[in-house]
Design a protein around this motif. Sequence first.
Motif, mmCIF file in Angstrom:
data_model
loop_
_atom_site.group_PDB
_atom_site.id
_atom_site.type_symbol
_atom_site.label_atom_id
_atom_site.label_comp_id
_atom_site.label_asym_id
_atom_site.label_seq_id
_atom_site.Cartn_x
_atom_site.Cartn_y
_atom_site.Cartn_z
ATOM 1 N N ASP A 18 -63.955 0.651 -13.188
ATOM 2 C CA ASP A 18 -63.172 -0.116 -13.861
ATOM 3 C C ASP A 18 -62.611 0.210 -15.256
ATOM 4 O OD1 ASP A 18 -63.049 -2.130 -11.676
ATOM 5 O OD2 ASP A 18 -64.936 -2.685 -12.507
ATOM 6 N N ALA A 43 -65.271 4.724 -1.387
ATOM 7 C CA ALA A 43 -66.236 3.716 -0.954
ATOM 8 C C ALA A 43 -67.623 4.260 -1.302
ATOM 9 C CB ALA A 43 -65.942 3.584 0.415
ATOM 10 N N ARG A 46 -68.396 3.456 -4.758
ATOM 11 C CA ARG A 46 -68.779 1.955 -4.939
ATOM 12 C C ARG A 46 -70.065 1.411 -4.688
ATOM 13 N NH1 ARG A 46 -63.567 0.918 -2.419
ATOM 14 N NH2 ARG A 46 -62.168 0.639 -4.420
ATOM 15 N N GLU A 47 -70.673 2.341 -3.550
ATOM 16 C CA GLU A 47 -71.992 1.861 -3.123
ATOM 17 C C GLU A 47 -72.743 2.038 -4.475
ATOM 18 O OE1 GLU A 47 -73.121 0.093 -0.422
ATOM 19 O OE2 GLU A 47 -71.099 0.306 0.561
ATOM 20 N N ALA A 50 -72.673 -0.305 -6.997
ATOM 21 C CA ALA A 50 -73.447 -1.630 -6.414
ATOM 22 C C ALA A 50 -74.856 -1.401 -6.743
ATOM 23 C CB ALA A 50 -72.985 -1.591 -5.037
ATOM 24 N N GLU A 54 -76.872 -3.831 -8.975
ATOM 25 C CA GLU A 54 -77.634 -4.706 -8.519
ATOM 26 C C GLU A 54 -79.362 -4.806 -8.963
ATOM 27 O OE1 GLU A 54 -78.345 -3.989 -4.242
ATOM 28 O OE2 GLU A 54 -77.526 -6.126 -3.860
ATOM 29 N N ALA A 57 -79.814 -7.426 -11.216
ATOM 30 C CA ALA A 57 -79.883 -8.905 -10.495
ATOM 31 C C ALA A 57 -80.594 -10.049 -11.394
ATOM 32 C CB ALA A 57 -80.408 -8.914 -9.148
ATOM 33 N N GLN A 84 -57.144 -3.440 2.255
ATOM 34 C CA GLN A 84 -58.581 -3.801 2.032
ATOM 35 C C GLN A 84 -59.251 -4.032 1.142
ATOM 36 O OE1 GLN A 84 -59.650 -3.881 5.133
ATOM 37 N NE2 GLN A 84 -58.440 -2.454 6.231
ATOM 38 N N ALA B 51 -77.071 -10.854 -7.821
ATOM 39 C CA ALA B 51 -76.472 -9.519 -8.065
ATOM 40 C C ALA B 51 -75.250 -9.916 -8.860
ATOM 41 C CB ALA B 51 -76.084 -8.715 -7.048
ATOM 42 N N ASP B 85 -63.618 -5.794 5.319
ATOM 43 C CA ASP B 85 -63.754 -4.895 6.454
ATOM 44 C C ASP B 85 -64.815 -3.887 6.320
ATOM 45 O OD1 ASP B 85 -63.389 -3.241 8.616
ATOM 46 O OD2 ASP B 85 -61.322 -2.393 8.132
ATOM 47 N N THR B 88 -64.738 -0.287 5.909
ATOM 48 C CA THR B 88 -64.348 0.571 4.622
ATOM 49 C C THR B 88 -65.420 0.326 3.503
ATOM 50 O OG1 THR B 88 -63.623 -1.488 3.805
ATOM 51 C CG2 THR B 88 -61.919 -0.189 5.034
ATOM 52 N N GLY B 89 -66.662 -0.051 3.735
ATOM 53 C CA GLY B 89 -67.708 -0.179 2.832
ATOM 54 C C GLY B 89 -68.528 -1.125 2.910
ATOM 55 N N SER B 90 -69.611 -1.455 2.418
ATOM 56 C CA SER B 90 -70.617 -2.723 2.586
ATOM 57 C C SER B 90 -70.203 -3.752 2.025
ATOM 58 C CB SER B 90 -71.863 -2.135 2.119
ATOM 59 O OG SER B 90 -72.104 -2.242 0.569
ATOM 60 N N ARG B 92 -72.124 -5.720 0.237
ATOM 61 C CA ARG B 92 -72.701 -5.685 -1.043
ATOM 62 C C ARG B 92 -71.978 -5.003 -2.182
ATOM 63 N NH1 ARG B 92 -76.669 -1.892 -3.501
ATOM 64 N NH2 ARG B 92 -75.532 -0.107 -2.321
ATOM 65 N N ALA B 93 -71.431 -3.702 -1.807
ATOM 66 C CA ALA B 93 -70.263 -3.192 -2.715
ATOM 67 C C ALA B 93 -68.994 -3.889 -3.013
ATOM 68 C CB ALA B 93 -70.201 -1.732 -2.215
ATOM 69 N N TRP B 94 -68.505 -4.533 -1.813
ATOM 70 C CA TRP B 94 -67.322 -5.191 -2.121
ATOM 71 C C TRP B 94 -67.611 -6.498 -2.894
ATOM 72 C CZ3 TRP B 94 -65.158 -10.106 -0.477
ATOM 73 C CH2 TRP B 94 -63.811 -10.097 -0.150
ATOM 74 N N VAL B 96 -70.270 -6.885 -5.398
ATOM 75 C CA VAL B 96 -70.891 -6.745 -6.671
ATOM 76 C C VAL B 96 -69.657 -5.825 -7.482
ATOM 77 C CG1 VAL B 96 -72.505 -5.073 -7.795
ATOM 78 C CG2 VAL B 96 -73.220 -6.592 -5.874
ATOM 79 N N THR B 97 -68.799 -4.855 -6.958
ATOM 80 C CA THR B 97 -67.676 -4.357 -7.724
ATOM 81 C C THR B 97 -66.617 -5.596 -7.972
ATOM 82 O OG1 THR B 97 -66.546 -3.415 -5.421
ATOM 83 C CG2 THR B 97 -68.191 -2.103 -6.587
ATOM 84 N N MET B 98 -66.407 -6.410 -7.267
ATOM 85 C CA MET B 98 -65.623 -7.409 -7.666
ATOM 86 C C MET B 98 -66.201 -8.259 -8.631
ATOM 87 S SD MET B 98 -64.205 -10.772 -5.388
ATOM 88 C CE MET B 98 -63.576 -9.933 -4.169
ATOM 89 N N HIS B 100 -68.031 -6.888 -11.161
ATOM 90 C CA HIS B 100 -68.253 -6.225 -12.037
ATOM 91 C C HIS B 100 -66.712 -6.013 -12.775
ATOM 92 C CE1 HIS B 100 -67.941 -1.867 -13.986
ATOM 93 N NE2 HIS B 100 -69.066 -2.595 -14.561
ATOM 94 N N ARG B 101 -65.669 -5.889 -11.861
ATOM 95 C CA ARG B 101 -64.337 -5.759 -12.110
ATOM 96 C C ARG B 101 -64.023 -7.200 -12.973
ATOM 97 N NH1 ARG B 101 -59.142 -4.617 -8.892
ATOM 98 N NH2 ARG B 101 -57.810 -4.800 -10.374
#
Lengths: 240, 205
Positions: A18, A43, A46-47, A50, A54, A57, A84, B51, B85, B88-90, B92-94, B96-98, B100-101
């Motif tokens: 971001d 992707a 992004r992991e 994450a 995390e 947390a 997506q 998280a 979906d 396109t990724g986990s 967790r990432a979906w 947590v990045t949301m 963060h954003r």
Amino acid sequence: MSHLEHQAHTLLAAYVLDAVDRDERAAVDAHLAECADCRADAAALRETVADLAEADAEAPPRAMRDAVLGRVAQTPQLPPTVSQAPSSAPARRRPRRTAWLVAAAAVAVTGIGAAWGALGGDSASRTLERDVIAVASAPDAHTMELALGDSHLVMSDRMDEVAVMGHAAPMPAHGMEYQLWFVLQDGSYMAGPTFVPDDDGDVMTLADLHDETIMGFTVTEEPMGGSEAPTGDMVAEVSL
Amino acid sequence: MADERRRLHVVRDGAASSPHDRSRALDSLLTRAGRGDEQAFADLYDAAAGAVYGVALRVLRSPALAEEVAQDVLVEVWQHAARFDPATGSARAWIVTMAHRRAIDRVRSEQAHADRLRRHGHLFEASAPEPDDIVDVSYRAWRAERVRDGLSRLSDKQREALELAFTKGYTHTELARSLGVPLGTAKARVRDGLMKLRDLWEESP
């Protein structure tokens, strides 16, 4: 690789963090829509973000659980779409006031309803979706069940709008569309937008309440393009 | 009963389950939540709220603001769950990045306000809401250790750039200004730092 593509590629890390401004985000979004390699890179990054996140947390306040689950119990969900990426901050945005209006703009409204049904992820439907979320997230949003598959009707007096959203809606008969009607105080009907479920049975539409005193809503099946007054079978009804 | 749930939760999320299993479990919970399953969402809350709140707190630093943003994000996760979906990724990432954003969005919009508060010393005033105890301590320690280890392998400059981008929401333009380096250099530090972490963590997940 064009200059823009190259730039989008070098921005990926900043994008997932971001750390980009609005124009850069738009450029990367546009590039990602077309480049599978970059989508995979994004992707993976992004992991990594994450993982970073995390590590921080932290136990949330205990009361937060009930607060969130309570809100969730009253919050309708959006249907799936082709796009997506989590869509951008819809919640506090005032919907653009367009020609969603009813009697006067039946044709325009039909066009947008049909676009949603047919195309799912185009910009008209994304705008619609954003506006629907804005209604659903309004502080005075009032949600009612609508017997059209698993659907809801959400009304916000403050925003002067009503949204229909749901899934598992049955398809109307061939050549027919659903149309939303407002039941007015004198018992007459005012025409609302027409809409059809998409291939997955998801429905979504939005209409302006137009400062009318509404007694209820009905949904009928009407010939493609909608009608001036209800002609078809009533498929769902909500009284206020 | 609530206490029992928590106790059971800690047992279930004990050291036995691998990070990969956890991530897959979260994918499945989010998918089910996307079909309107509120119980799945409640389980997702227990697995992910720490998280979400943690990243919001890290970025926003005010517990009150962090809670507000965390709540909004979790409700947004529910609203958008059907969009997730797994291809396109986990989840967790979906999620947590949301988080963060949204936190970064908020910090940008709150910046002026926060500056004022900070001058008056209110921002860091301890508000001590009773913490929930569902964050699994061993897992959290493991994550933190892994991140510390990863960060320690970056150059000081990469780490600094990444830290500023991640926790302060600096755009790379702001980063370049703040660090007094050319824009391209700031971009490269962020990119190289994040990619190095990715490579490290992909090798040893």
